[in-house]
Design an enzyme around this catalytic site. Structure first.
Site, mmCIF file in Angstrom:
data_model
loop_
_atom_site.group_PDB
_atom_site.id
_atom_site.type_symbol
_atom_site.label_atom_id
_atom_site.label_comp_id
_atom_site.label_asym_id
_atom_site.label_seq_id
_atom_site.Cartn_x
_atom_site.Cartn_y
_atom_site.Cartn_z
ATOM 1 C CG HIS A 108 -4.055 12.879 5.264
ATOM 2 N ND1 HIS A 108 -4.365 12.100 4.157
ATOM 3 C CD2 HIS A 108 -4.830 12.420 6.280
ATOM 4 C CE1 HIS A 108 -5.278 11.203 4.510
ATOM 5 N NE2 HIS A 108 -5.570 11.374 5.789
ATOM 6 C CD GLU A 231 12.981 -15.285 9.032
ATOM 7 O OE1 GLU A 231 12.584 -15.613 7.897
ATOM 8 O OE2 GLU A 231 13.566 -16.060 9.795
ATOM 9 C CB SER A 252 14.342 -20.443 -1.264
ATOM 10 O OG SER A 252 13.093 -20.568 -0.597
#
Length: 329
Positions: A108, A231, A252
């Protein structure tokens, strides 16, 4: 387009006869050290005595030593301690033990980019940064694969800094997947921005804001936790594997419509302006100076913010619910 290197572009001979010191045997240090050793390279390890990491290094067959001794013995010195202690370790144990032609390595760019470490002109300074945690760097190597890496050259004293860096990337398995050329500036600034605005700061505040909104509206905390935190993994896993549009194709139609029609109401033009201001603070060094000052003062603000975050109700609800899910252990 970025320049990408693969195994065919590397040659271990540029590092084969050198001693590599891994300073800090944390998760990333362990993964890199074991991979380098399994690639047939000579690796020594530095870690503090009487620590879990020291004991782990011994279990793995290393003979860990202090950083001063490791730096003196090594030709390639990879500093993998936490950002806020790297400059101290460098000044105290490494600086006086560097030899002309040595390589100073980072995963880094913070301390180099913000001038906390200024190497002598006769050593190479480069970065090899795996884009994944050390455990993944190790497991992918063991499976014959690799984690993509970034490579950057800050100082090329020998004329072979890039070749040495690519050999190092090969040694940890990164060249199997691809090594992307960048700069210390680009890696550091984009890494800090990603952590602050999206991956850690942005995501955690969004989760808590969603949770608070539902609970304040009278919904059960447990339900709010599942909908706004638990979730999230399902969605991020889909994005990780298939991209944003790939995720949308796998949820969905109701979820996709809500995403497309409502997401911009959360991340507004004002949010984007705030993100630009955060990036400016990183680019100008304002954030780095603030973080360095905070550490020098003993971290009073950091400790208080951590305490406040620990006290948020979502933490207790989460602990209780995770206790119902033994498979997560």
């Amino acid at each position: 387009m970025a320049k990408i290197y693969y195994e065919k572009d590397t040659d271990l001979k540029f590092i084969q006869d050198k001693t590599i010191a891994i300073i800090g045997y944390g998760i990333q240090g362990r993964g890199q050290a074991l991979n380098l050793r399994d690639s047939g390279l000579k690796v020594i390890v530095s870690e503090l005595e009487d620590t879990e990491n020291f004991r782990k290094a011994v279990e793995d067959g290393f003979a860990p030593m202090d950083a001063k001794k490791a730096a003196k013995k090594a030709d390639v010195i990879q500093i993998l301690t936490q950002d806020h202690v790297q400059a101290l370790v460098y000044r105290k144990s490494i600086k006086r033990n560097l030899k002309a032609g040595d390589s100073l390595v980072f995963s880094h760019g913070f301390n180099i980019h913000f001038d906390q470490i200024v190497a002598p002109a006769d050593v190479d300074v480069f970065m090899v940064a795996p884009k994944g945690p050390g455990a993944l760097v190790r497991s992918q190597y063991e499976e014959g694969k690799g984690v993509p890496c970034l490579v950057a050259i800050h100082q090329d004293a020998t004329g072979n800094a890039l070749k040495t860096a690519l050999a190092y990337a090969n040694g940890i398995g990164g060249a199997r997947a691809g090594v992307i050329e960048t700069t210390f500036k680009e890696e550091t600034e984009t890494d800090l921005f990603g952590e602050q605005a999206v991956l850690c700061g942005g995501a955690s505040e969004l989760i808590k804001a969603g949770y608070d909104t539902l609970v304040e509206a009278g919904y059960q905390p447990e339900i709010a936790y599942f909908e706004c935190l638990h979730e999230l993994k399902l969605i991020t896993d889909l994005i990780y594997k298939t991209g944003i549009q790939g995720m949308r194709k796998r949820v969905s139609d109701t979820a996709e419509y809500g995403d497309l029609s409502r997401g911009k109401k959360v991340v507004t033009d004002k949010t984007r302006k705030t993100m630009k201001k955060m990036l400016t603070d990183i680019q100008t060094g304002k954030f780095a100076r603030e973080w360095i000052r905070e550490n020098k003062k003993g971290r009073p603000n950091f400790i208080q913010m951590r305490k406040d975050a620990d006290a948020h109700p979502i933490e207790k609800v989460g602990r209780d619910l995770r206790g119902m899910m033994p498979w997560m252990k």
